[in-house]
Design an enzyme around this catalytic site. Structure first.
Site, mmCIF file in Angstrom:
data_model
loop_
_atom_site.group_PDB
_atom_site.id
_atom_site.type_symbol
_atom_site.label_atom_id
_atom_site.label_comp_id
_atom_site.label_asym_id
_atom_site.label_seq_id
_atom_site.Cartn_x
_atom_site.Cartn_y
_atom_site.Cartn_z
ATOM 1 N N ASP A 315 40.647 15.084 -31.412
ATOM 2 C CA ASP A 315 40.307 14.563 -30.089
ATOM 3 C C ASP A 315 41.590 14.204 -29.359
ATOM 4 O O ASP A 315 42.566 13.768 -29.979
ATOM 5 C CB ASP A 315 39.425 13.317 -30.211
ATOM 6 N N ASP A 352 30.184 -0.900 -16.908
ATOM 7 C CA ASP A 352 30.975 -0.071 -17.829
ATOM 8 C C ASP A 352 31.910 -0.973 -18.636
ATOM 9 O O ASP A 352 32.881 -1.516 -18.098
ATOM 10 C CB ASP A 352 31.785 0.960 -17.032
ATOM 11 N N GLU A 356 38.451 1.945 -19.900
ATOM 12 C CA GLU A 356 38.641 2.635 -18.631
ATOM 13 C C GLU A 356 37.866 1.933 -17.513
ATOM 14 O O GLU A 356 38.378 1.723 -16.403
ATOM 15 C CB GLU A 356 38.182 4.094 -18.731
ATOM 16 N N PHE A 383 26.994 6.015 -19.437
ATOM 17 C CA PHE A 383 27.619 7.336 -19.496
ATOM 18 C C PHE A 383 26.904 8.193 -20.546
ATOM 19 O O PHE A 383 26.533 7.709 -21.612
ATOM 20 C CB PHE A 383 29.097 7.210 -19.858
ATOM 21 N N ARG A 386 26.134 14.503 -21.725
ATOM 22 C CA ARG A 386 25.513 15.635 -21.034
ATOM 23 C C ARG A 386 25.689 15.532 -19.515
ATOM 24 O O ARG A 386 26.038 16.500 -18.848
ATOM 25 C CB ARG A 386 24.028 15.722 -21.395
ATOM 26 N N THR A 387 25.441 14.345 -18.959
ATOM 27 C CA THR A 387 25.576 14.182 -17.512
ATOM 28 C C THR A 387 27.031 13.986 -17.103
ATOM 29 O O THR A 387 27.413 14.306 -15.983
ATOM 30 C CB THR A 387 24.769 12.972 -17.024
ATOM 31 N N ARG A 388 27.840 13.441 -18.006
ATOM 32 C CA ARG A 388 29.251 13.120 -17.773
ATOM 33 C C ARG A 388 29.422 12.214 -16.556
ATOM 34 O O ARG A 388 30.375 12.335 -15.793
ATOM 35 C CB ARG A 388 30.082 14.394 -17.633
ATOM 36 N N MET A 389 28.478 11.288 -16.397
ATOM 37 C CA MET A 389 28.516 10.322 -15.295
ATOM 38 C C MET A 389 28.025 8.970 -15.793
ATOM 39 O O MET A 389 27.325 8.873 -16.798
ATOM 40 C CB MET A 389 27.604 10.768 -14.141
ATOM 41 N N ASP A 529 30.052 12.085 -33.173
ATOM 42 C CA ASP A 529 31.016 12.843 -33.978
ATOM 43 C C ASP A 529 30.475 13.162 -35.375
ATOM 44 O O ASP A 529 31.040 13.999 -36.082
ATOM 45 C CB ASP A 529 32.327 12.066 -34.142
#
Length: 687
Positions: A315, A352, A356, A383, A386-389, A529
């Site tokens: 990664d 969040d 980050e 987050f 799949r949607t990456r949002m 993972d």
């Protein structure tokens, strides 16, 4: 002068080594038990030979007419040397095992039966012994408690001292709902606040229990490579046994009868006793080196597989870069102001909890932004790979999102909005800087881009160069876009990369490499993972990761350092190199011992002309060869335990180097040593 209490006295390495060697000497005699000795067929044959030579020492004519006082002394010396050979081989294995047992004792000291606060189904708390806890039980721990079992944090937030496991004195913050901070280990201590933990291991199957069993060697089984080498040594031994068995008729035919003690001496000198005596020690020491590196391997097979790895799948975040990407800048698009972008970025990151996300909130607050609504009325959107949002839904129906630029484009278009070229230019600008661009939007309007900055770990390029010289291919996996991934890959020096990678991509790249006959290693820490870790030939899970990742992997890094995979590969290769080097040396030794004993036995037939070492006599030649054969085992114990020095070379280069040093050296060294021992034996009047 008063002495400090025993518990406060420091034991010097010298004192520890003395205790280790004392126990190893005792174990050397215990291992003479035939039930234990038979596990090593080469040394077991030497042990049988010792018993036979002891019998002919007591009665020299037992197997032939060799009944004189000189023969009795000679047989006695052979018996003593053979017995020493067996003890030295046992000692080598016992020292290696002793090091593991010492570490197991230290771990066992951290494990104790404690009182656990079991949460009953009705919510009441009952105090029970920690040994009665079962998987899925829920327990409560408070400041000062030792965590009684492995588990996942499901409530609370607290600092935990993990120094008993990792050696790291800094406490670790534990809280539920995150891959990197929700797993706790039995035997660690909570130093602040309190936690509610769901037990994930049955009694006797916890992390420390497995560590103790593995480092102590209780569950050690031979690796495929070790089994293959053991079979090879057994076959070589059988071949030499057949050869020696055919010699008495030949010797009698040329009127040069050979005693049983001499035949046994020749057999022991020719069979690969050196590597036979050190083989187990090399394997145990390899496991020990891994555990000393703060990595727990589930088996020697996993350690050995590291030495054969062809591909490393890594990664990017936390392995190649320092991890925790931080918000560096907000860049407005579509005519919006910096303040507007900062405000939307703040709202999108309120729920969040990742580093980050926190950095985005901090940067927005530094620019004067603040939430002007009741957060309790908003809904956080987590987050998803799949949607990456991720983002926030306000109670007014307004949807605010942040995420990968392509994902935000799709979201905005689904709401009827348009995407300007301004976004693409900003996206490329951030990507070419090696940063990660995140777009932020409100409904159908894109406000700007968040520049998340990645920092390449110092020295990582040199590490990958070292892997390349060993013939190992490195592949970087990242969720970043193609441009950012290519910049990071070029700067880090990896061989290949896969951008915008999903959990399915990880498994796919591993299967693709394995389909080409390659062995693959990878690291991971999250639940997503786990499938890839299970698929890889060597899967290394982080100790800070989830229980699912730990169970799927065959190694756990207690320090949670993803780059340690590179070091584990080095240890695995060193194990194979050490085994190969000492096997080469052992077999090469036979040449000198052949020229020492064969000419001496048949000196009266003219074959004695092959006595190129000019040894003093038949008995001196045999004793000298056997003494060398015995002494070379303890002489090589440090190399077997420490390992041959690793060098970043290809397999062909390593083979050439080993043949030169251990092959040629294995031929020359015994010629010199046997000659010196012969001079000493003759001077002492032993032959």
């Amino acid at each position: 002068m008063n002495k400090p209490p025993r518990s406060q006295r420091k034991h010097t390495p010298k004192a520890k080594n003395q205790g280790l060697y004392t126990r190893a000497i005792k174990q050397s005699f215990i291992k003479l038990n035939p039930k234990i000795a038979i596990k090593n067929p080469v040394i077991f044959l030497v042990w049988i030979g010792t018993i036979i030579t002891l019998l002919v020492t007591i009665n020299p004519s037992l197997f032939g007419n060799f009944n004189d006082s000189n023969e009795r002394l000679f047989n006695g010396l052979i018996t003593l040397i053979l017995f020493s050979t067996v003890l030295f081989a046992n000692f080598a294995e016992a020292v290696a095992e002793g090091r593991g047992k010492a570490q197991a004792d230290a771990l066992r000291a951290t494990k104790s039966d404690t009182i656990a606060r079991l949460i009953l189904p009705n919510g009441l708390i009952k105090e029970v012994n920690s040994t009665s806890l079962k998987r899925d039980d829920q327990i409560k721990v408070i400041a000062g408690d030792i965590i009684p079992a492995d588990g996942e944090v499901i409530g609370g937030m607290a600092s935990v001292d993990e120094s008993a496991i990792t050696g790291e004195s800094a406490p670790v913050l534990k809280q539920p709902g995150t891959d990197i901070a929700s797993s706790v280990t039995g035997g660690t201590r909570i130093i602040s606040d309190e936690l509610v933990i769901r037990v994930t291991a049955d009694p006797g199957k916890g992390f420390i229990d497995r560590m103790i069993s593995l480092v102590e060697g209780a569950q050690r089984s031979k690796t495929p490579n070790e089994i293959a080498l053991t079979v090879l040594l057994a076959v070589l031994t059988q071949v030499f046994l057949i050869v020696i068995a055919t010699m008495p008729p030949i010797a009698n035919y040329v009127d040069n009868p050979v005693s049983i003690a001499v035949l046994i001496s020749l057999l022991v000198a020719l069979i690969p006793t050196t590597i036979g005596g050190l083989l187990s020690a090399i394997g145990i020491a390899g496991m020990d080196r891994v555990s000393q590196f703060n990595v727990i391997a589930t088996s020697g097979r996993a350690v050995e597989a590291c030495g054969d790895i062809n591909t490393l799948v890594l990664d990017k975040t936390g392995t190649i870069t320092l991890g925790n990407r931080l918000a560096e800048e907000f860049i407005p698009v579509n005519g919006h102001t910096l303040a507007e972008v900062a405000n939307i970025a703040l709202i999108s990151s309120l729920f969040d909890e990742t580093p980050e996300g926190r950095s985005i909130v901090d940067l927005a607050q530094q620019l004067g932004s603040q939430a002007d609504f009741d957060i309790n009325t908003a809904t956080g959107i987590e987050f998803s790979a799949r949607t990456r949002m991720s983002g926030t839904d306000l109670d007014t129906g307004i949807e605010i999102r942040k995420g990968a630029v392509d994902a935000i484009k799709g979201f905005v278009r689904s709401r009827g909005g348009n995407v300007s070229n301004d976004l693409d230019r900003t996206y490329e600008k951030v990507s070419r800087l090696g940063g990660t661009p995140l777009a932020v939007c409100q409904g159908d309007d894109i406000y700007g881009v968040i520049y998340l900055k990645d920092i390449i770990k110092p020295g990582i390029r040199e590490r990958f160069d070292q892997m390349r010289r060993m013939g190992i291919r490195t592949i970087m996996l990242t969720g970043d876009n193609q441009i950012t991934a290519s910049v990071i890959a070029q700067e880090a020096g990896v061989d290949d990369f896969i951008a915008e990678a999903t959990p399915e991509d990880k498994i796919e790249v591993i299967r693709r490499e394995q389909a080409e006959g390659k062995l693959v290693a990878m690291t991971g820490d999250g639940t997503n993972d786990a499938p890839a870790l299970a698929q890889a030939n060597v899967g290394v899970a982080m100790n800070s990761g989830t229980q699912a990742a730990k169970e799927a992997a065959n190694m756990v890094d207690l320090d949670s350092d993803p780059t340690k995979l590179i070091d584990i590969v080095t240890i695995g290769k060193q194990l194979l190199i050490t085994r190969g080097a000492l096997t080469t040396f052992s077999i090469a030794n036979d040449v000198a011992k052949y020229f020492a004993i064969i000419p001496a036995i048949f000196a009266s037939t003219g074959i004695g002309a092959l006595n190129i070492m000019d040894l003093s006599s038949t008995q001196s030649a045999i004793l000298s060869a056997l003494i060398y054969n015995a002494l070379i085992i303890p002489a090589l114990i440090p190399i077997a335990l420490k390992g041959v020095k690793f060098r970043a070379l290809t397999a062909d280069q390593l083979l050439q180097r080993n043949i030169l040093i251990y092959g040629l050296g294995g031929v020359i060294a015994p010629f010199i040593a046997i000659k010196v021992i012969d001079m000493m034996v003759s001077a002492a009047g032993l032959a």
